[in-house]
Enzyme design. Structure first.
Site: not given
Ligand SMILES: [Zn+2]
Length: 137
Positions: A32-33, A88, A95, A101-103
């Site tokens: 993740d940036i 989310n 979201q 997507h999954f963090h």
């Protein structure tokens, strides 16, 4: 199945650079940036699905296996004490990017990041029975 306006689809197509941790035919994981912590990464299916409801059970199972493997890798390689897995669905739940997507967010005790300390009150038995009537399968 891709959406050319989707930033995650552009990452998958490599038209936007990213720091890829893992890739296979169905999934991609990248840093993740805007990391919450060191090693915070995002795991996505390579096809564009808006949210978890759109993904086939087979793809979702594959993605969750990858999330598990990368979570173990994070804990071992970064020597962290834990991690959050966040996902989310729909704007009401936060979201922002409409590509499911999954963090995976590495955590340490007392790391001064967020805690899941959401205000809650104990429910009455009557209330729980009413909710149960709505949800029981
Ligand atoms: Zn997409």
């Amino acid at each position: 199945m891709k959406d050319e306006s989707c930033i995650f689809c552009q990452i998958i197509n490599k038209s936007i650079p990213s720091n890829i941790v893992y890739e296979d035919e169905l999934s991609l994981a990248f840093l993740d940036i805007f990391p919450v912590s060191k090693g915070h990464m995002i795991v996505i299916p390579k096809d564009h699905y808006q949210n978890i409801e759109d993904i086939s059970d087979d793809i979702l199972t594959h993605i969750m296996r990858i999330v598990k493997q990368l979570s173990i890798l994070i804990r071992e390689r970064l020597n962290v004490e834990g991690y959050n897995i966040l996902q989310n669905n729909f704007p009401a739940a936060g979201q922002v990017i409409n590509h499911c997507h999954f963090h995976i967010i590495p955590r340490n005790n007392d790391d001064a990041k967020f805690k899941m300390r959401i205000p809650r009150t104990q429910a009455s038995e009557e209330y729980l029975k009413k909710v149960l009537d709505l949800l029981k399968i």
